[in-house]
Design a protein around this motif. Sequence first.
Motif, PDB file in Angstrom:
ATOM      1  N   MET A   1       7.705  -5.593   5.299  1.00 61.76           N
ATOM      2  CA  MET A   1       8.373  -5.475   6.579  1.00 61.76           C
ATOM      3  C   MET A   1       9.804  -5.986   6.453  1.00 61.76           C
ATOM      4  N   ASN A   2      10.711  -5.260   6.986  1.00 62.96           N
ATOM      5  CA  ASN A   2      12.113  -5.656   6.986  1.00 62.96           C
ATOM      6  C   ASN A   2      12.309  -6.757   8.018  1.00 62.96           C
ATOM      7  N   SER A   3      12.957  -7.849   7.633  1.00 60.56           N
ATOM      8  CA  SER A   3      13.118  -8.960   8.567  1.00 60.56           C
ATOM      9  C   SER A   3      14.347  -8.818   9.446  1.00 60.56           C
ATOM     10  N   SER A   5      16.747  -6.863  12.245  1.00 58.69           N
ATOM     11  CA  SER A   5      16.517  -5.991  13.385  1.00 58.69           C
ATOM     12  C   SER A   5      17.572  -4.897  13.407  1.00 58.69           C
ATOM     13  N   SER A 108      11.340  -8.913  17.526  1.00 54.42           N
ATOM     14  CA  SER A 108       9.997  -9.454  17.308  1.00 54.42           C
ATOM     15  C   SER A 108       9.808 -10.704  18.157  1.00 54.42           C
ATOM     16  N   GLN A 130      11.075  -2.189  12.080  1.00 52.94           N
ATOM     17  CA  GLN A 130      10.757  -1.949  10.667  1.00 52.94           C
ATOM     18  C   GLN A 130      11.686  -0.831  10.205  1.00 52.94           C
ATOM     19  N   GLY A 131      12.653  -1.201   9.380  1.00 54.65           N
ATOM     20  CA  GLY A 131      13.674  -0.230   9.029  1.00 54.65           C
ATOM     21  C   GLY A 131      14.419   0.189  10.274  1.00 54.65           C
ATOM     22  N   ALA A 137       2.609  -3.787  15.126  1.00 58.67           N
ATOM     23  CA  ALA A 137       2.002  -4.662  14.116  1.00 58.67           C
ATOM     24  C   ALA A 137       1.020  -5.569  14.850  1.00 58.67           C
ATOM     25  N   ILE A 142       1.520 -10.972  11.593  1.00 62.06           N
ATOM     26  CA  ILE A 142       2.849 -11.562  11.414  1.00 62.06           C
ATOM     27  C   ILE A 142       2.845 -13.054  11.752  1.00 62.06           C
TER      28      ILE A 142
END
Length: 161
Positions: A1-3, A5, A108, A130-131, A137, A142
């Motif tokens: 997962m890309n952190s 945003s 998130s 995500q991207g 999710a 998470i």
Amino acid sequence: MNSTSPTYAVNPATACPDPQAARLVATAYDTIRRRYVEGRHQIGAAIIAADGKVYLGIHVEAMVGRFSVCAEMAALAAARLCTNQPLLAVAAVRYPKPSEAGGARIVSPCGGCREVLLDHAPQIQAVVPQGEQGVFAPLHTILPIKYVGTKWGAQLPIQAP
Ligand SMILES: [Zn+2]
């Protein structure tokens, strides 16, 4: 997962391939778009319950920063004010300051909100960036090792009268 945003120039719901995620993000976006006040309210959230009803919240900033209330917590309180239904999913959108470049973006839940949401809705999903997309999710994925105290025991949700 890309952190990180991603930012979006338009309603960030357009970045959600899942229709329910898009609906929640669109609702959170509309909520904060209507109620945004710089330095006071910058994030909107929407929570959907099992019966399909959606509950809204906005971030409430405090002069003493640690007393600020996250939009997700406001939406959780709004939901629990009205229903004992299981809460299935949450989405939050941050509206940009006038001085910022870029548009609203999906955010998130913070660590504190992950803890409290899982206390009250162990199966809840969150729309997370995500991207370039917003995707569901399961929140427990998470926050895989949440705090478990002795107050309530391990089996949730709580059954209200
Ligand atoms: Zn939070």
